[in-house]
Design a protein around this motif. Structure first.
Motif, PDB file in Angstrom:
ATOM      1  N   THR A  48      23.104  49.979  10.183  1.00 25.83           N
ATOM      2  CA  THR A  48      22.909  51.377  10.576  1.00 25.83           C
ATOM      3  C   THR A  48      24.215  52.140  10.392  1.00 25.83           C
ATOM      4  O   THR A  48      25.301  51.556  10.394  1.00 25.83           O
ATOM      5  CB  THR A  48      22.464  51.490  12.041  1.00 25.83           C
ATOM      6  N   LEU A  49      24.106  53.470  10.240  1.00 30.92           N
ATOM      7  CA  LEU A  49      25.263  54.346  10.095  1.00 30.92           C
ATOM      8  C   LEU A  49      25.225  55.408  11.179  1.00 30.92           C
ATOM      9  O   LEU A  49      24.163  55.989  11.461  1.00 30.92           O
ATOM     10  CB  LEU A  49      25.293  55.028   8.721  1.00 30.92           C
ATOM     11  N   THR A  50      26.395  55.680  11.783  1.00 25.88           N
ATOM     12  CA  THR A  50      26.524  56.682  12.839  1.00 25.88           C
ATOM     13  C   THR A  50      27.735  57.551  12.543  1.00 25.88           C
ATOM     14  O   THR A  50      28.791  57.040  12.139  1.00 25.88           O
ATOM     15  CB  THR A  50      26.690  56.015  14.216  1.00 25.88           C
ATOM     16  N   LEU A  51      27.574  58.877  12.747  1.00 26.24           N
ATOM     17  CA  LEU A  51      28.677  59.822  12.585  1.00 26.24           C
ATOM     18  C   LEU A  51      29.069  60.324  13.973  1.00 26.24           C
ATOM     19  O   LEU A  51      28.493  61.284  14.487  1.00 26.24           O
ATOM     20  CB  LEU A  51      28.268  60.987  11.684  1.00 26.24           C
ATOM     21  N   PRO A  52      30.048  59.691  14.639  1.00 25.98           N
ATOM     22  CA  PRO A  52      30.382  60.066  16.024  1.00 25.98           C
ATOM     23  C   PRO A  52      30.847  61.512  16.158  1.00 25.98           C
ATOM     24  O   PRO A  52      30.567  62.156  17.178  1.00 25.98           O
ATOM     25  CB  PRO A  52      31.502  59.082  16.393  1.00 25.98           C
ATOM     26  N   ALA A  53      31.560  62.047  15.165  1.00 24.89           N
ATOM     27  CA  ALA A  53      32.085  63.406  15.287  1.00 24.89           C
ATOM     28  C   ALA A  53      30.976  64.440  15.394  1.00 24.89           C
ATOM     29  O   ALA A  53      31.160  65.498  16.013  1.00 24.89           O
ATOM     30  CB  ALA A  53      32.989  63.720  14.093  1.00 24.89           C
ATOM     31  N   ARG A  54      29.810  64.170  14.815  1.00 21.09           N
ATOM     32  CA  ARG A  54      28.679  65.102  14.871  1.00 21.09           C
ATOM     33  C   ARG A  54      27.553  64.588  15.757  1.00 21.09           C
ATOM     34  O   ARG A  54      26.485  65.210  15.803  1.00 21.09           O
ATOM     35  CB  ARG A  54      28.145  65.338  13.451  1.00 21.09           C
ATOM     36  N   ARG A  55      27.790  63.458  16.423  1.00 16.26           N
ATOM     37  CA  ARG A  55      26.759  62.851  17.273  1.00 16.26           C
ATOM     38  C   ARG A  55      25.464  62.649  16.497  1.00 16.26           C
ATOM     39  O   ARG A  55      24.366  62.964  16.970  1.00 16.26           O
ATOM     40  CB  ARG A  55      26.508  63.709  18.512  1.00 16.26           C
TER      41      ARG A  55
ATOM     42  N   THR B 138      19.937  58.220   2.177  1.00 12.14           N
ATOM     43  CA  THR B 138      20.583  59.525   2.139  1.00 12.14           C
ATOM     44  C   THR B 138      21.631  59.627   3.238  1.00 12.14           C
ATOM     45  O   THR B 138      21.330  59.387   4.416  1.00 12.14           O
ATOM     46  CB  THR B 138      19.555  60.654   2.301  1.00 12.14           C
ATOM     47  N   VAL B 139      22.853  59.992   2.829  1.00 10.38           N
ATOM     48  CA  VAL B 139      23.931  60.297   3.773  1.00 10.38           C
ATOM     49  C   VAL B 139      24.039  61.814   3.835  1.00 10.38           C
ATOM     50  O   VAL B 139      24.435  62.453   2.857  1.00 10.38           O
ATOM     51  CB  VAL B 139      25.261  59.668   3.328  1.00 10.38           C
ATOM     52  N   PRO B 140      23.699  62.443   4.963  1.00 10.79           N
ATOM     53  CA  PRO B 140      23.569  63.908   4.983  1.00 10.79           C
ATOM     54  C   PRO B 140      24.887  64.667   5.070  1.00 10.79           C
ATOM     55  O   PRO B 140      24.974  65.792   4.575  1.00 10.79           O
ATOM     56  CB  PRO B 140      22.716  64.164   6.230  1.00 10.79           C
ATOM     57  N   LEU B 141      25.917  64.098   5.705  1.00  9.56           N
ATOM     58  CA  LEU B 141      27.146  64.852   5.966  1.00  9.56           C
ATOM     59  C   LEU B 141      28.370  64.020   5.595  1.00  9.56           C
ATOM     60  O   LEU B 141      28.350  62.784   5.695  1.00  9.56           O
ATOM     61  CB  LEU B 141      27.235  65.246   7.450  1.00  9.56           C
ATOM     62  N   PRO B 142      29.462  64.685   5.187  1.00 10.66           N
ATOM     63  CA  PRO B 142      30.707  63.944   4.944  1.00 10.66           C
ATOM     64  C   PRO B 142      31.415  63.633   6.256  1.00 10.66           C
ATOM     65  O   PRO B 142      31.157  64.246   7.290  1.00 10.66           O
ATOM     66  CB  PRO B 142      31.523  64.913   4.083  1.00 10.66           C
TER      67      PRO B 142
END
Length: 626
Positions: free
Chosen positions: A567-574, A595-599
């Motif tokens: 799994t992938l998590t982007l902590p800065a954008r929750r 798909t990775v939605p955000l940098p």
């Protein structure tokens, strides 16, 4: 009272001998100077040798650092790639044999010609065959960085699965020790001879010694050495780039190839300038034509700047940030170094050849050289600070990189050199101090007369000339050690490039798409329950791509596990966790569209189950660009 007057006269004679530099031999004191100076010269020779030989036994170290590769090193790919692309921190030149690709059986493959990706000079690309068998492939590469240094390396990638034993890097791409040693010696002989030649000319033009006959032989030797070393560097240029034997230097293809490169053209320009200067000097001497002093100085200055540009336009200043400013700074730095160190050698030779009965002219000459050296030091400090900032890029690189630590050692030696120069300047000031008025003997006065006037205090005697000689010798020793560390710096990757290099980073700066590869170790705590999982996000940027994962067991080989979840998590954008929904493909796990939605910096979590009861979750960050 008369006896006192005689004694004063005798002491006055002693003071006059002291002011004359203690030139009169007295007992054994005169001959004792030679062993001490010979001992210091013996100390100077070992200090000069490292400046010429340092780094000759080690492989060449270039300043173009590999930043990323596509495919990434060690990647296991589902399908065979069509190209191998490399991205560097600066522009690189390609050779006729820049890429060698070997299959799992260690046989060389036929590939297309090497080129630049998307017309970007900081990349190198080669086209692979249309069909590649399953297994691990080895790519050996070699390019020439913009600062004229060759750089080489190797990477591996696998199609479908790894082979049991990855192909070994062939030994024919290693550096040729003889070529590297000869090229290094010739290159630094050229530096040394240029400093001696230009420094001697600056010494004669500014310091104006009473005679220059003793400097003609060293200047002629420096000029001949400069021509010979430049010619040797040109001949060895092609073998040095190709890691070939020195015996290939005289081949027609090697000579013509060097003439088409920028370093080769600059070497030819240097030879042409030296030849033109030699022809002009011979013609003027034959015709007995004496040019005006200003015209001679202008021509000599133009020649010196042109010669210095042949170095700065092909070395580190020609690549990186602020190239025009860096070339000007490097040229001034080289000229100031030549004026100081070469002039120091000329001063040392002049002091050793100074006649024993004429101390005043040699004392005036060191005074003029002291002013010349001070100006050179100011230029060196200003240009050195700029070049250090340009090479480091950050304060962390000053202590966190080899370049920064070597630079700190050089700064310490430069400080010692400045202290030695300050001592020489002190002796010079005392030698050139005007002599005081003659001291007259006291005349007896009547007892009833006025008291005798107090005589002014005697100035301290001038130091003997041999003290200045020894001080200049110590200064030369420190200068030679600084030159040795400068040699190390020229073969060390700058801190800025070392900090910016990231082998697994995406090609965001070059516009070439590549994969992001991370390897995460895991340990379930059970016997045989440890290993690592390699996850490849292709491409490593925002959008839809593929994700692959390979599990390696305790022995380093491929391992089969009943379940793997990523799994992938982007902590800065929750944002997340986003399930990749991997599928077992028989030896590796993958998802064809994810798909990775955000940098940003994502957190990758991998849950590895090795048995019905044993599983573990591990995580690592991965950088995703736009």
């Amino acid at each position: 009272m008369l006896r006192d007057a005689d004694n004063d006269g005798a002491h006055g004679g002693d003071r006059e001998r002291a002011r004359d530099g203690d030139r009169r031999p007295r007992g054994r004191r005169g001959p004792s100077r030679r062993p001490a100076e010979t001992f210091l010269l013996l100390l100077l020779l070992p200090a000069l040798l490292p400046a010429l030989l340092l780094g000759t036994a080690a492989p060449a170290s270039a300043h173009a650092v590999l930043r990323a590769t596509d495919p990434a090193d060690g990647t296991v790919l589902r399908t065979a790639p069509r190209h191998v692309t490399l991205a560097f921190t600066e522009s690189v030149g390609l050779l006729t044999d820049s890429f060698r690709v070997y299959d799992p059986a260690n046989r060389r493959l036929r590939t297309g010609p090497a080129g630049h990706a998307a017309d970007r000079s900081d990349t190198a690309r080669v086209t692979l065959p249309a069909r590649l068998a399953t297994g691990t492939y080895t790519v050996a590469w070699r390019v020439v960085s913009a600062d004229s240094h060759p750089v080489s390396g190797a990477l591996t990638f696998s199609v479908g699965k790894r082979t049991a034993a990855p192909a070994a890097l062939p030994q024919d791409r290693t550096e040729n020790g003889a070529t590297t040693a000869l090229h290094t010696i010739a290159r630094y002989l050229a530096y040394l001879s240029l400093a001696l030649l230009l420094g001697t000319a600056a010494f004669v033009a500014y310091c104006r010694p009473p005679t220059t006959a003793h400097l003609r032989a060293p200047a002629l030797a420096a000029a001949v050495t400069l021509v010979a070393s430049t010619l040797a560097v040109y001949l060895l240029r092609a073998p040095y780039e190709e890691a070939a034997s020195p015996t290939t230097a005289f081949s027609l293809s090697a000579l013509t190839h060097t003439a088409t490169t920028r370093p080769g053209r600059l070497l030819l320009l240097r030879l042409a300038l030296l030849l033109l200067a030699a022809v002009a000097a011979v013609l003027l001497g034959t015709l007995r034509v004496r040019l005006p002093r200003r015209a001679t100085l202008a021509a000599a200055a133009a020649l010196a700047v042109a010669l210095a540009l042949t170095w700065s336009a092909s070395d580190h200043a020609s690549a990186g940030v602020q190239v025009p400013v860096a070339i000007v700074s490097s040229t001034l730095h080289l000229l100031a170094t030549a004026a100081w160190l070469g002039g120091l050698a000329a001063l040392l030779w002049t002091l050793r050849r100074a006649p024993g009965t004429a101390a005043v002219p040699p004392a005036r000459v060191p005074a003029r050289f002291s002013r010349l050296a001070f100006t050179s030091v100011v230029v060196l400090v200003v240009t050195g600070v700029y070049q250090s900032w340009r090479g480091l890029g950050s304060w962390q690189a000053l202590t966190g990189t080899t370049y920064g630590r070597t630079l700190l050692a050089k700064l310490a030696l430069v400080t010692a050199l400045l202290l030695a120069a300050a001592c020489s300047r002190t002796w010079t000031a005392r030698l050139t101090r005007p002599a005081g008025a003659a001291v007259r003997a006291r005349v007896p006065e009547p007892a009833s007369g006025p008291p005798l006037p107090e005589f002014p205090p005697e100035p301290p005697p001038a130091p003997p000339l041999r003290l200045l000689r020894r001080s200049v010798l110590l200064e030369a020793v420190a200068a030679a050690l600084v030159l040795a560390l400068t040699t190390l710096l020229t073969g060390t990757v700058p801190g800025r490039a070392a900090t910016e290099s990231a082998p697994s980073a995406p090609f965001a700066a070059t516009g070439v798409q590549t994969a992001s590869v991370i390897t995460i170790p895991f340990d379930t705590g059970a016997p045989g329950g440890h290993g690592k999982v390699q996850i490849t996000l292709d491409p490593g940027r925002v959008g839809t791509g593929s994700l692959q994962a390979v599990v390696y067991g305790p022995d380093g080989g491929l391992a089969t596990v009943p379940e793997l979840r990523v799994t992938l998590t982007l902590p800065a954008r929750r944002l997340g966790p986003l399930d990749t929904r991997l599928t077992d493909r028989g030896g590796y796990w993958s998802t064809p569209a994810f798909t990775v939605p955000l940098p940003g910096t994502w957190t990758v979590k991998a849950t590895v189950r090795v048995s019905d009861l044993d599983q573990v979750t591990v995580s690592a960050p991965v950088r995703v660009t736009r």
